[in-house]
Design a protein around this motif. Sequence first.
Motif, PDB file in Angstrom:
ATOM      1  N   ASP A  40      48.051  59.927  30.855  1.00 52.59           N
ATOM      2  CA  ASP A  40      50.627  59.154  30.931  1.00 52.59           C
ATOM      3  C   ASP A  40      50.591  60.053  30.528  1.00 52.59           C
ATOM      4  O   ASP A  40      50.245  61.168  29.988  1.00 52.59           O
ATOM      5  N   ASP A  41      52.221  60.879  31.120  1.00 58.01           N
ATOM      6  CA  ASP A  41      52.731  61.975  30.734  1.00 58.01           C
ATOM      7  C   ASP A  41      53.890  61.763  29.173  1.00 58.01           C
ATOM      8  O   ASP A  41      53.817  62.712  28.932  1.00 58.01           O
ATOM      9  N   ASN A  42      53.469  60.658  28.514  1.00 57.68           N
ATOM     10  CA  ASN A  42      53.521  60.450  27.096  1.00 57.68           C
ATOM     11  C   ASN A  42      52.795  61.588  26.070  1.00 57.68           C
ATOM     12  O   ASN A  42      51.960  60.399  25.814  1.00 57.68           O
TER      13      ASN A  42
ATOM     14  N   ALA B  75      53.186  62.362  22.512  1.00 54.83           N
ATOM     15  CA  ALA B  75      53.397  62.052  21.647  1.00 54.83           C
ATOM     16  C   ALA B  75      52.869  60.439  21.614  1.00 54.83           C
ATOM     17  O   ALA B  75      51.692  60.495  20.540  1.00 54.83           O
ATOM     18  N   LEU B  76      52.766  59.809  22.922  1.00 51.90           N
ATOM     19  CA  LEU B  76      51.453  58.641  22.757  1.00 51.90           C
ATOM     20  C   LEU B  76      50.273  59.257  22.882  1.00 51.90           C
ATOM     21  O   LEU B  76      49.166  58.511  22.289  1.00 51.90           O
TER      22      LEU B  76
ATOM     23  N   PRO C  84      48.211  64.708  32.068  1.00 51.81           N
ATOM     24  CA  PRO C  84      49.417  63.485  32.313  1.00 51.81           C
ATOM     25  C   PRO C  84      49.920  63.514  33.624  1.00 51.81           C
ATOM     26  O   PRO C  84      51.658  63.022  33.620  1.00 51.81           O
TER      27      PRO C  84
ATOM     28  N   ASP D 109      48.756  54.930  33.079  1.00 48.40           N
ATOM     29  CA  ASP D 109      50.324  54.021  33.045  1.00 48.40           C
ATOM     30  C   ASP D 109      50.571  54.068  33.993  1.00 48.40           C
ATOM     31  O   ASP D 109      49.715  54.234  35.018  1.00 48.40           O
TER      32      ASP D 109
ATOM     33  N   THR E 141      51.641  50.237  30.312  1.00 48.74           N
ATOM     34  CA  THR E 141      52.822  50.516  30.594  1.00 48.74           C
ATOM     35  C   THR E 141      53.831  50.094  29.839  1.00 48.74           C
ATOM     36  O   THR E 141      53.639  48.933  29.739  1.00 48.74           O
TER      37      THR E 141
ATOM     38  N   LYS F  19      53.429  47.856  26.549  1.00 52.08           N
ATOM     39  CA  LYS F  19      55.030  48.725  25.835  1.00 52.08           C
ATOM     40  C   LYS F  19      55.847  48.337  24.983  1.00 52.08           C
ATOM     41  O   LYS F  19      56.354  47.640  25.622  1.00 52.08           O
TER      42      LYS F  19
END
Length: 232
Positions: free
Chosen positions: A7-9, A11-12, A31, A51, A80, A102
């Motif tokens: 996942d590239d988020n 913070a998540l 990422p 994701d 996702t 999400k």
Amino acid sequence: MRILVIDDNMALVANLLDHFERRGHVLDAAPDGEIGLQLVASHEYDLVVLDWMLPRREGPEILRMLREDMGSTVPVIMLTARAELVDKIAGFRAGADDYLTKPFALGELEARIEAIVQRTRGRAQPARLRVDSLVYDLQTLVIERAGRVVTLYPLCRRILEVLMRASPAAVPRERLEEALWGDRPPPKDALRAHMYALRRNVDAPGEPKLVHTLPRIGYRIGPAEDVDPHGP
């Protein structure tokens, strides 16, 4: 458990790391899709959290490569924001074991992960690959040849799995490189070095050779009498 989050988020990912590592689990993070594929090829995971919208390769393409090109059976949960029914169907058809949209509750994700891993570990018949006297138990990761335990590091195990799944056919060099490194060109002679290590451990002195190089084609695993020097 050892879990890979693709996942590239950031913070998540940080929230997931904090939540699961406090519960004693080990998490790796990627990422983008290419790094995720490389990690799956070189490490053993109990589950992957994936994701959909990712740099370089999107979730469904990563799933297709895991299932079809790499032959990986690692459980995958798609995590996702894409909540349409058509997206969920596409995710499952690509090879996802579960699909969570999400925003989500960490407790629900944890419960889904535990249920999938329990179900996977509880299979009565673990997957086993066999070529001649060589047996690879994909559940326990134990490799034996005629009763002798063969010890391999993760990248060599990944190469062995691809070769055994394809046997008696040859596997092109390009396919092995993609299974290990995605579309990033590997270091020069990297595959050759891994093949040397694989051959040295699978083919002990005095044993008939099972690992074969087919010039200008690739590699193959199987008894020598089945090898066609002109290729498949």
